[in-house]
Every structure is written in C-alpha cells, then in structure tokens.
Design an enzyme around this catalytic site. Structure first.
Site, short mmCIF file in Angstrom:
data_model
loop_
_atom_site.label_atom_id
_atom_site.label_comp_id
_atom_site.label_asym_id
_atom_site.label_seq_id
_atom_site.Cartn_x
_atom_site.Cartn_y
_atom_site.Cartn_z
N PRO A 15 -8.86 -6.98 2.02
CA PRO A 15 -10.30 -6.63 2.42
C PRO A 15 -11.10 -6.08 1.36
CG PRO A 15 -8.42 -5.93 4.05
CD PRO A 15 -7.89 -6.18 2.87
N CYS A 16 -12.38 -6.28 1.37
CA CYS A 16 -13.18 -5.27 0.50
C CYS A 16 -13.42 -3.93 1.18
CB CYS A 16 -14.57 -6.02 0.32
SG CYS A 16 -15.58 -5.12 -0.85
N GLN A 17 -12.86 -2.87 0.68
CA GLN A 17 -13.30 -1.33 1.29
C GLN A 17 -13.58 -0.49 0.13
OE1 GLN A 17 -8.90 -2.22 2.42
NE2 GLN A 17 -9.54 -1.26 4.47
#
Length: 417
Positions: free
Chosen positions: A85-87
C-alpha cells in the site's frame, strides 16, 4: 547448482505476481512462501482464492508484522515481490537514539525492510500506485526518497519506472510504478556500472530492456540529486520532483521521463466474452442507463463546504460508453457498480457492465480465476490487482539476468579450481 529462484510473495492478493512469474517460467520461479491478510475482515476472500490455485501450507494468512524474523532467515530468498500500500513513510529518531530510526507503526513498507534486512534477497520487485513518486502533497517526493535511502543503506541499486500496461500489449490503460532493486554485490550490478546512468535508463537497464523506450526524453525531462545520508533529515525536510523512470546508485539519483517506443495495445473489444455467455444481470436497466447518463455527463453543481462557504463543483463529460476500439480505462475497486468510473460497453445495441471474467482478462488472469468469491468481491479484487502480462515480461528479464549470474558464479568456481 540450484536451478530455481526461491520467491517470497508479500501482500499477495489473488496471486498476480505469481501468475505472471509462472507464465515466464514455472520451473525457475518457485514461490516458497506467500502472505495475504486483510485486516478486520472475517472472510479472507483474496487468500482463499490464492490458496485454491496454489494450495500449500506455506501460504500464510497472518498479519505480516506478527511473522517472526526467523521465518525469513531460514528461507534463502532469491526474489522478494509484492504490491504494497501507498502509506505515510515518515520516520523519526528513536527516543533512546540507540535504535536509529523508527517508522510509523502499521506501515507495511517497514515490513519489507525488515524482511530484506534478515534475508537479503538478490532481487526485489515491488509495485505501487504512480502517485507514490509525489507523496505527500506537502513535501513532494519525500516518501519515495525514504524508500530509496532505505534500499541504499541495505546495499541495493534501485531502478523504477511507471508503466502504462496498454503501451506494452495489455487491454487496460493501467499506470503503476514498478521498483526493481538488486544487490550491489551481484555481477549484474557490476556490469550495469560499466554504463552511464543515462544508458541504463534508456537502453541497458532492467526496465529499458523489458519495456523499450525512445532515445529522446519527453519534453527533455531529466533531473539529478544526491539523497542526504540521514533518513530522518529526508523525512523532515527533503523534497524532490521525480520523473517516470530513474535509478539510484549509492544515494545518487538520475531520473527521466521516457516514452514508449512502439505502443502495442489490445482493445477492450478484444477481451469481451461472446454475448451468448453474458448473464442478463450484467445488462443495464432503464434506471441505470439514466443514472449513468448523469454520472458520465458534464456537470456544474453548487455545494457548501464544511466551513459553510458555497462553491461550484464542476466535472467534464465523458463518453456514454467505453470504446471497444481502445484499451479499457484503469479498473478501480468500484468496477461493476453504478459509478462514473465503471466501464459500460454497448454490444448489439445493449449497454452492460463488464463481467467478472472480462475484468480478469483486463489484468491477464485466466477466466474464472476469482470464482471462489461473490461478484462484488471479484470486481474489488480485480480493481486491486496488477496486470500479469507486465510481470511476465519482467520475469523473463529476471530470468536472463539470473542465467548470466549463474554463468558468472560457475566461471569463478572454475577459475578457483
């Protein structure tokens, strides 16, 4: 000599990396461990789907942060893959100062770092949304810079490229960033250092070899930077505008915006099922047709913000149906619902949604790959999945790289004797 590459697949979803790698060479790419876990969900649809196609006791349905280091130390991992995920990757100095830096809890990139630290695979192949290069909006490029610096400190060279799958033989205009990191002690890394970074990015590198590009850059977009040695400094103050492709060697970054050499697209019409196979429930009723006409039409609507001031929300129009002569648009997790982003096709004068099988075809999965779950989750999983043909192409390049690596080791061994 081992003629297999031990693969570990993280955040596996329904197995897109594995499907693509096995298309490239099922005998070479041996997935020895895989993890897929959806937090706060009783039903683990993606894991159940993965496990139905690749049944194994080595398929892990646990929170990755709870899996101990020893699991990975004992694996002899050659290739680590995953779509994470892009976090928010921001870091801080630990209170004791002795432990170095601490990343935010729950950020899955730090699990990748942990696994790489204890297993040090030869190759790492990751996928993410293209906005990763620009996040966060208030400090552009910070998060990606932290990632690059992390791999630098772990002893890797990193290449990246945003790939539009439709430019390389897919039926979907899906743009994703792929990151390929390789141990800087490999013969492949030494060979790459014989070239300039410009040659690597446009001709000789991992992505340039896999996805050929023109010699001229798009609008001459090119930039160089050296990352600060301290990751906390990067987190606190560093920003940089990254382009579509790039390479990082010892913290030195060269980034460019290349263009696809000869786009070869498959159209949406090419992947449609025969209408005789399409269930009546996928066709739009009059209410849905009317709703889509509104959703996809141009609009200007007066709205009121939380603070109470009024503003005009405006949205441009889009075609009432998706062209069958072009690749499909990027599929989202809301596919198959009455939503502006869902595909609507018109065949024989009737409008309908794409079927779950057609969505699987948009990502290069075999028909009925996700048939273990209900239709809503089938659409959702395909909206999250990657285009497996892109992984197949990259798998073929990794195969060539590793074959040369094996030959090099054999030659060294011969010379020693």
């Amino acid at each position: 000599m081992n003629n297999k590459l031990n693969v570990v697949e993280l955040f596996a979803g329904v197995g897109g990396f594995r499907v693509g790698l096995e298309k490239a060479d099922k005998k070479l790419f041996d997935t020895v461990w895989a993890n897929q876990w959806e937090p706060s969900k009783k039903t683990q649809d993606a894991f159940d789907c993965y496990n139905s196609h690749f049944p194994s006791s080595e398929n892990c349905n646990d929170d990755i942060s709870k899996v101990p280091n020893k699991t990975f130390e004992d694996m002899n991992i050659d290739l680590l893959v995953g779509g994470f995920p892009c976090q928010d990757y921001s870091v801080a100095r630990s209170l004791s100062k002795e432990k170095g830096i601490e990343g935010k809890k729950g950020v899955l990139f730090w699990e990748i770092k942990r696994i790489v630290e204890v297993s040090h695979p030869k190759y790492i192949l990751l996928e993410n949304v293209d906005r990763l290069l620009k996040s966060p909006s208030k400090q552009r490029g910070r998060d990606f810079s932290i990632m690059l610096a992390t791999f630098r400190d772990l002893g890797y060279i990193v290449e990246w490229r945003i790939i539009n799958a439709a430019e390389y033989g897919s039926s979907q205009r899906r743009r994703r960033i792929f990151i390929f990191a390789y141990d800087q002690s490999l013969a492949y890394a030494e060979r790459q250092l014989d070239f300039s970074t410009g040659e690597i990015l446009l001709k000789e590198g991992f992505f340039a070899q896999t996805f050929p590009v023109k010699e001229e850059l798009y609008k001459n977009r090119e930039a160089f930077v050296e990352l600060p040695s301290d990751i906390v400094e990067i987190s606190d103050t560093f920003s940089f505008e990254y382009h579509q492709a790039g390479i990082m060697i010892d913290g030195k970054v060269h980034t460019v915006h290349p263009e696809a050499l000869d786009p070869q697209a498959v159209t949406l019409g090419d992947i449609l099922q025969d209408e005789s196979e399409v269930d009546e429930k996928f066709y739009l009723n009059e209410n849905q047709i009317e709703k889509f006409a509104y959703l996809r039409g141009p609009k200007k609507i007066e709205r009121t913000s939380k603070e109470g001031h009024k503003y005009i929300f405006s949205e441009g129009g889009m075609s009432p149906t998706d062209s069958l002569e072009l690749p499909g648009r990027t599929m989202l997790t809301s596919e198959g619902t009455t939503n502006r982003s869902s595909h609507v096709v018109e065949v024989n004068g009737r409008k309908r949604f794409l079927t779950p099988i057609e969505c699987e075809r948009l990502n290069g999965f075999p028909d009925n790959w996700t048939a273990t779950m209900g239709n809503r989750m089938r659409y959702f999983c395909m909206g999250n999945a990657l285009v497996t043909q892109m992984i197949e192409k990259m798998g073929n390049t990794i195969k060539e790289i590793d074959a040369a690596e094996t030959r090099n080791i054999a030659q060294i061994s011969l010379n020693l004797h």
